[in-house]
Motif scaffolding. Sequence first.
Motif, PDB file in Angstrom:
ATOM      1  N   GLY A  92     -73.513  99.566 -17.461  1.00  0.00           N
ATOM      2  CA  GLY A  92     -74.213  98.445 -16.861  1.00  0.00           C
ATOM      3  C   GLY A  92     -74.629  97.407 -17.892  1.00  0.00           C
ATOM      4  O   GLY A  92     -75.095  97.751 -18.984  1.00  0.00           O
ATOM      5  N   LEU A  93     -74.474  96.135 -17.552  1.00  0.00           N
ATOM      6  CA  LEU A  93     -74.825  95.039 -18.451  1.00  0.00           C
ATOM      7  C   LEU A  93     -75.161  93.811 -17.623  1.00  0.00           C
ATOM      8  O   LEU A  93     -74.425  93.459 -16.700  1.00  0.00           O
ATOM      9  N   LEU A  94     -76.270  93.153 -17.961  1.00  0.00           N
ATOM     10  CA  LEU A  94     -76.607  91.858 -17.388  1.00  0.00           C
ATOM     11  C   LEU A  94     -76.440  90.801 -18.470  1.00  0.00           C
ATOM     12  O   LEU A  94     -77.007  90.919 -19.560  1.00  0.00           O
ATOM     13  N   ILE A  95     -75.677  89.758 -18.177  1.00  0.00           N
ATOM     14  CA  ILE A  95     -75.477  88.647 -19.088  1.00  0.00           C
ATOM     15  C   ILE A  95     -76.271  87.478 -18.533  1.00  0.00           C
ATOM     16  O   ILE A  95     -76.018  87.012 -17.414  1.00  0.00           O
ATOM     17  N   LEU A  96     -77.262  86.988 -19.311  1.00  0.00           N
ATOM     18  CA  LEU A  96     -78.220  85.996 -18.822  1.00  0.00           C
ATOM     19  C   LEU A  96     -78.199  84.743 -19.690  1.00  0.00           C
ATOM     20  O   LEU A  96     -77.911  84.808 -20.888  1.00  0.00           O
ATOM     21  N   ASP A  97     -78.576  83.601 -19.061  1.00  0.00           N
ATOM     22  CA  ASP A  97     -78.594  82.344 -19.806  1.00  0.00           C
ATOM     23  C   ASP A  97     -79.742  81.429 -19.359  1.00  0.00           C
ATOM     24  O   ASP A  97     -79.634  80.198 -19.494  1.00  0.00           O
ATOM     25  N   ASN A  98     -80.830  81.998 -18.830  1.00  0.00           N
ATOM     26  CA  ASN A  98     -81.910  81.150 -18.322  1.00  0.00           C
ATOM     27  C   ASN A  98     -82.446  80.215 -19.406  1.00  0.00           C
ATOM     28  O   ASN A  98     -82.601  80.605 -20.566  1.00  0.00           O
ATOM     29  N   THR A  99     -82.708  78.961 -19.010  1.00  0.00           N
ATOM     30  CA  THR A  99     -83.139  77.924 -19.941  1.00  0.00           C
ATOM     31  C   THR A  99     -84.331  77.181 -19.351  1.00  0.00           C
ATOM     32  O   THR A  99     -84.206  76.503 -18.321  1.00  0.00           O
ATOM     33  N   LEU A 100     -85.490  77.351 -19.952  1.00  0.00           N
ATOM     34  CA  LEU A 100     -86.727  76.674 -19.554  1.00  0.00           C
ATOM     35  C   LEU A 100     -87.282  77.151 -18.215  1.00  0.00           C
ATOM     36  O   LEU A 100     -88.321  76.666 -17.774  1.00  0.00           O
ATOM     37  N   ILE A 101     -86.610  78.075 -17.567  1.00  0.00           N
ATOM     38  CA  ILE A 101     -87.115  78.757 -16.371  1.00  0.00           C
ATOM     39  C   ILE A 101     -86.745  80.225 -16.511  1.00  0.00           C
ATOM     40  O   ILE A 101     -85.841  80.567 -17.274  1.00  0.00           O
ATOM     41  N   PRO A 102     -87.417  81.138 -15.802  1.00  0.00           N
ATOM     42  CA  PRO A 102     -87.154  82.563 -15.994  1.00  0.00           C
ATOM     43  C   PRO A 102     -85.908  83.052 -15.258  1.00  0.00           C
ATOM     44  O   PRO A 102     -85.392  82.386 -14.350  1.00  0.00           O
ATOM     45  N   SER A 142     -81.736  64.123 -11.503  1.00  0.00           N
ATOM     46  CA  SER A 142     -82.430  63.399 -12.569  1.00  0.00           C
ATOM     47  C   SER A 142     -83.919  63.348 -12.260  1.00  0.00           C
ATOM     48  O   SER A 142     -84.327  63.052 -11.138  1.00  0.00           O
ATOM     49  N   LYS A 143     -84.707  63.634 -13.269  1.00  0.00           N
ATOM     50  CA  LYS A 143     -86.165  63.616 -13.099  1.00  0.00           C
ATOM     51  C   LYS A 143     -86.777  63.309 -14.441  1.00  0.00           C
ATOM     52  O   LYS A 143     -87.084  64.209 -15.239  1.00  0.00           O
ATOM     53  N   GLY A 144     -86.974  62.061 -14.722  1.00  0.00           N
ATOM     54  CA  GLY A 144     -87.505  61.673 -16.012  1.00  0.00           C
ATOM     55  C   GLY A 144     -88.940  62.119 -16.219  1.00  0.00           C
ATOM     56  O   GLY A 144     -89.759  62.057 -15.296  1.00  0.00           O
ATOM     57  N   GLY A 145     -89.228  62.581 -17.421  1.00  0.00           N
ATOM     58  CA  GLY A 145     -90.592  62.929 -17.795  1.00  0.00           C
ATOM     59  C   GLY A 145     -91.101  64.241 -17.269  1.00  0.00           C
ATOM     60  O   GLY A 145     -92.267  64.589 -17.490  1.00  0.00           O
ATOM     61  N   LYS A 146     -90.264  65.006 -16.554  1.00  0.00           N
ATOM     62  CA  LYS A 146     -90.705  66.292 -16.002  1.00  0.00           C
ATOM     63  C   LYS A 146     -89.932  67.428 -16.657  1.00  0.00           C
ATOM     64  O   LYS A 146     -88.723  67.347 -16.862  1.00  0.00           O
ATOM     65  N   ALA A 147     -90.641  68.510 -16.967  1.00  0.00           N
ATOM     66  CA  ALA A 147     -90.001  69.701 -17.496  1.00  0.00           C
ATOM     67  C   ALA A 147     -89.474  70.554 -16.354  1.00  0.00           C
ATOM     68  O   ALA A 147     -90.149  70.704 -15.326  1.00  0.00           O
ATOM     69  N   PRO A 148     -88.274  71.139 -16.489  1.00  0.00           N
ATOM     70  CA  PRO A 148     -87.770  72.011 -15.424  1.00  0.00           C
ATOM     71  C   PRO A 148     -88.745  73.122 -15.058  1.00  0.00           C
ATOM     72  O   PRO A 148     -88.879  73.483 -13.888  1.00  0.00           O
ATOM     73  N   GLY A 149     -89.454  73.652 -16.060  1.00  0.00           N
ATOM     74  CA  GLY A 149     -90.402  74.728 -15.770  1.00  0.00           C
ATOM     75  C   GLY A 149     -91.530  74.292 -14.861  1.00  0.00           C
ATOM     76  O   GLY A 149     -91.961  75.042 -13.974  1.00  0.00           O
ATOM     77  N   SER A 150     -92.033  73.077 -15.054  1.00  0.00           N
ATOM     78  CA  SER A 150     -93.131  72.615 -14.207  1.00  0.00           C
ATOM     79  C   SER A 150     -92.644  72.338 -12.792  1.00  0.00           C
ATOM     80  O   SER A 150     -93.369  72.566 -11.820  1.00  0.00           O
ATOM     81  N   VAL A 151     -91.410  71.838 -12.655  1.00  0.00           N
ATOM     82  CA  VAL A 151     -90.849  71.632 -11.321  1.00  0.00           C
ATOM     83  C   VAL A 151     -90.639  72.973 -10.629  1.00  0.00           C
ATOM     84  O   VAL A 151     -90.905  73.122  -9.435  1.00  0.00           O
ATOM     85  N   PHE A 152     -90.166  73.971 -11.385  1.00  0.00           N
ATOM     86  CA  PHE A 152     -90.017  75.312 -10.812  1.00  0.00           C
ATOM     87  C   PHE A 152     -91.375  75.860 -10.363  1.00  0.00           C
ATOM     88  O   PHE A 152     -91.506  76.428  -9.272  1.00  0.00           O
ATOM     89  N   ASN A 153     -92.389  75.687 -11.209  1.00  0.00           N
ATOM     90  CA  ASN A 153     -93.717  76.202 -10.887  1.00  0.00           C
ATOM     91  C   ASN A 153     -94.256  75.591  -9.595  1.00  0.00           C
ATOM     92  O   ASN A 153     -94.762  76.288  -8.711  1.00  0.00           O
TER      93      ASN A 153
END
Length: 481
Positions: A92-102, A142-153
């Motif tokens: 078993g193996l999980l290959i992950l690439d999450n960036t700025l979100i979990p 496109s979303k200027g000035g916003k971090a993907p993590g804050s939009v996810f939150n």
Amino acid sequence: MPSSPMPSLSPPSTSALPPPVKVAGTKESIRNWVSCDGVTDDAQGVARAFAAASNNAFILEIDCPVFMHVGMDLTRPVFIENGTDVDFTPAGLLILDNTLIPSFVMADTNDVALTNWNIEYVGSLPINYITGGYYDDGIWTSKGGKAPGSVFNDGILTPWLKTNRGINFAHGVNAQWSGPVDISAIFYLTGDTSNIDVEDMKVWVPKNAGGDHYVPMVFALTVGQTSDQNVTTNTPVMQPYYATPSNLTFSGITLDGTYFGFQGSAQNMKISDIVSYRYGDLQDANGDNVGGINNWFAPPHLFSFAYNPSADPSLYNDNIVIQNVVDYGERTGLPRDTASGNCYSLKLGDDHGSVSNYISFRSDGFMDVLWSTDLTLTNITASYDSSFLHGAYPMIRFPGSSYHDVTFSNVKLEDRAESTAVNPIGGNRDPSNTNINFNVTTIKLNKWTGRNPPGYSPIVPGTAPYFGGTGNSFDIQISHQ
């Protein structure tokens, strides 16, 4: 990246799924939901498999390579529900690439067991967390000035908590925001998440991965709102309205190629048998921009557990136990601007906790001792290179205030630098300190070039280091040329 009209964000929900029909204790292979070729994006299949396994329906067995593409796609993180048990076979193996979100979220989640996991991380954290947008189910927005993590939150986690945890948020109120660093973790645990058992997990990056492709964080533990309530701007940040993740067990964890290992706040947590190899700090492909633009990425550590001493005591770190750790400290990349911090192996503020049998070879240093009461550290062996950070940091610091009943016993420290000008142990002048004790502590230096003998009188004002307060005692032996 092309722009497109703003799609509506909709959090994944398990409420519409049919009730599980499997018998608890049986196993179901991940093959029933994914392609198992390690190349095809199987994120949605993984989400369906985890949802089906929840509420103790069956043990989900990952027995093949699975690629789970999250990246910056806000719809891709998997919410792990109550009563989920996931085990890996050797294949078993999980290959992950999450960036700025979990990749995985546990929010007010209970009774989860993760065993024998193998994770290969192939993502890369950008040096600027403001990326100009994010993906929503594969569509660039496109979303200027916003971090993907804050939009996810705000756009995914908040409505998920409303749908699945009965939290009604007043207008303008969202899930507790922990910042862009924590939400970059592979596993994001928040609120009243408890009874989580993680055993025998390996997390690594490819052998040829540069320091810009390291895991941003493995486990983030954050304070969050609890289930079944109305949350307004006047809701007090204290129990029972907010909670710190609790009753957590992590054992047999091996990390190779990380920034942060563990970060956040916890109560009643035991961490044991941890091995860390390569580590580093956020950097670009050339090894520059260490710490990111404007040092947005907090200086990372293998363990970083802090709490705000001005917050409500019901949310303080309490009873954190760390034992049997080997941090080989294979540093990748240069240090950041020393004024913005360093990458000590351990950063800890804890009430009623302990650290034992801890070995560290990190060039950055061993430990920041934060606000703590009744903290004991025993059998500590650590070496570092004070010249790596230009003599700006000791091996152990006390940067907080009001320490009580903090004891180091059987400690062996060494500075590998050719010459040393900074005291190996930093002092603390707070007059409210009580009972800071170093017992049977030895420190080896190659050559001392400081102004005064190192640590020559830690209880005499005007010397360095100096510890204020009462009841302090020091049995520290330093050898040097």
